[in-house]
Write an enzyme that holds these catalytic residues in place. Structure first.
Site, PDB file in Angstrom:
ATOM      1  N   ASN A 154      27.420  17.606 -38.395  1.00 60.27           N
ATOM      2  CA  ASN A 154      28.851  17.686 -38.125  1.00 60.27           C
ATOM      3  C   ASN A 154      29.130  18.286 -36.748  1.00 60.27           C
ATOM      4  O   ASN A 154      29.403  17.568 -35.795  1.00 60.27           O
ATOM      5  CB  ASN A 154      29.543  18.510 -39.219  1.00 60.27           C
ATOM      6  N   ASP A 155      29.023  19.591 -36.638  1.00 55.21           N
ATOM      7  CA  ASP A 155      29.397  20.257 -35.385  1.00 55.21           C
ATOM      8  C   ASP A 155      28.543  19.807 -34.203  1.00 55.21           C
ATOM      9  O   ASP A 155      29.026  19.754 -33.073  1.00 55.21           O
ATOM     10  CB  ASP A 155      29.296  21.773 -35.548  1.00 55.21           C
TER      11      ASP A 155
END
Length: 461
Positions: A388-389
């Protein structure tokens, strides 16, 4: 009884050699397993040779402690799932820091000089901070404490005040001023309570996204505490000194490299409360567009080049074996497959490398961020599995909490398929711009099941 104490130093020198060989072999995935064996053998030998120490009488207690600790460690290590490995690393690292603090306490209760006492105080402080901080990291990773930063007004001044009081109480242990009617045995609990308190307070404002850096840093702290304890004895314990210095140096270098990988300073990691606040007033354009596994399989079948970007979601779903099966299937169809590994993907250093190695993915398939980023524009399809990040293009947008963090530029590929359970945010709590891009589709569901569906659908094509 035969006096074998003259063998202690030569055996310690041998264990130092084993530690160095182990560390060197752990520097490459192909030899990492044997490196662990070398280092483990060194620790076993160093522990056993302690029984030869002159004047030692508590053999029974030592043996009981070794049996209990070793037994519990063995059982826990055999049973822990790969998804729980970061928590185990944090917890065991904390135990090392706690042990170093305990050694310092015993030393300070005995006879010390100004030099050895000072070393014991500093070692005790660092060990206690590592112990308390690692426990907080464990609780956050385990989900028993919310992973988001925990902050309160005037937090940093309070933290610094607690640290200052811990240092002062440590000085009082050494000086024992006559104008204060307390003994070392009374100063000592205060010193460790304050040191533990500082470790807790320092770690609470650190968000879950920074846990890989935190684990690495506290690992370095533990090594440094052990080295200082080794010097604090009347006769230095060189095995502790060298092993501690090696761990401290390796942990420090890894911590700096990981902080650099996120374009963050250590001060920002430990005092910036990253993730406590979100970007204000920013509306992401577009919407998340879902896709079915059969359609993704068709896209894969017609691709020439595929890059897989794994993240913690792959670990949670234990999907690495299915990912390996998918990789083999794609390569059997003459489709080039590479893995893009971000330095801080997962919850501990090298988390993705460990998972993929466990599944049998060849090391030459793994590429770090700087190697693989230039290849994304020429890639037909990128599979983002639980990351994700580390793939969030918001890192390129000024004003975003992620701004400046080097990421995997998967958004530059022709097509991006994100395997995700739902529409939640990443561990840093920041909305991901990638999910709203025109070239991105969302394949919802458990990663292991989704990859399994891709494999079955590909076999039919």
């Amino acid at each position: 009884m035969i006096d074998l104490s003259h063998l202690i130093d030569p055996i310690y020198i041998a264990t130092i050699f084993f530690f160095i060989v182990g560390l060197q072999r752990m520097s490459h995935p192909l030899t990492a397993r044997s490196g662990i064996v070398w280092a483990g053998a060194a620790m076993l030998i160093a522990t056993l040779v302690t029984f030869l120490t002159p004047g030692l009488t508590n053999f029974t207690l030592m043996a009981i402690a070794i049996v209990i600790g070793g037994g519990l460690g063995y059982i826990a290590a055999k049973r822990v799932a790969m998804t729980g490995m970061p928590q185990m690393v944090a917890l065991y690292n904390g135990m090392g820091g706690g042990a170093a603090a305990g050694i310092s306490a015993v030393g300070l209760l005995g006879t010390t000089t100004a030099t050895t006492g000072s070393l014991a105080v500093v070692g005790g402080l660092i060990g206690a901070v590592s112990f308390a901080g690692s426990l907080i990291a464990f609780l956050k990773l385990q989900g028993w404490m919310r992973p988001r930063p925990i902050t309160f007004p005037s937090q940093q001044p309070v933290n610094m005040a607690v640290l200052a009081l811990a240092i002062v109480s440590g000085e009082l242990i050494l000086l024992e001023p006559s104008w204060i009617p307390l003994t070392v045995a009374m100063y000592l609990p205060l010193f460790f309570v304050l040191s533990l308190g500082f470790g807790l307070l320092m770690t609470l404002p650190i968000g879950g996204a920074d846990m890989p850096v935190v684990i690495s840093m506290y690992n370095a702290f533990t090594g440094l505490a052990v080295a200082l304890d080794g010097f604090s004895f009347a006769t230095p314990n060189y095995a502790m000194v060298v092993a501690g210095i090696i761990v401290g140096a390796a942990g420090s270098l890894l911590t700096l490299n990981m902080a650099r990988a996120m374009n963050r300073s250590l001060l920002n990691v430990f005092f910036g409360a990253f993730g406590a606040t979100e970007e204000k007033g920013m509306q992401i354009q577009g919407s998340m567009k879902s896709i079915e596994a059969d359609d993704v399989a068709v896209m894969l079948a017609y691709a020439n080049k595929v890059i897989i970007a794994p993240g913690y979601g792959m670990a949670v779903a234990q999907a690495q074996q299915k990912v390996k099966e998918l990789t083999d299937l794609l390569e059997s169809k003459d489709i080039r497959v590479k893995f893009a590994i971000h330095p801080v993907a997962g919850r501990m250093p090298g988390h993705m490398n460990v998972l993929l190695a466990e599944a049998g993915v060849a090391y030459d398939h793994l590429f770090d961020r700087d190697e693989v980023n230039p290849e994304f524009p020429g890639t037909d399809l990128v599979l983002v599995i639980g990351a994700n990040d580390v793939v969030n293009p918001a890192a390129h947008r000024q004003g975003s909490p992620l701004f400046g963090m080097p990421i995997l530029n998967v958004d530059q590929a022709k097509n991006v398929i994100v395997l995700k359970r739902g529409q939640g945010k990443g561990f840093a709590g920041i909305e991901n711009d990638l999910f709203y891009r025109d070239n991105t589709r969302m394949l919802y569901g458990d990663a292991q099941e989704s990859v399994g569906k891709l494999v079955q659908a590909l076999k039919k094509l």
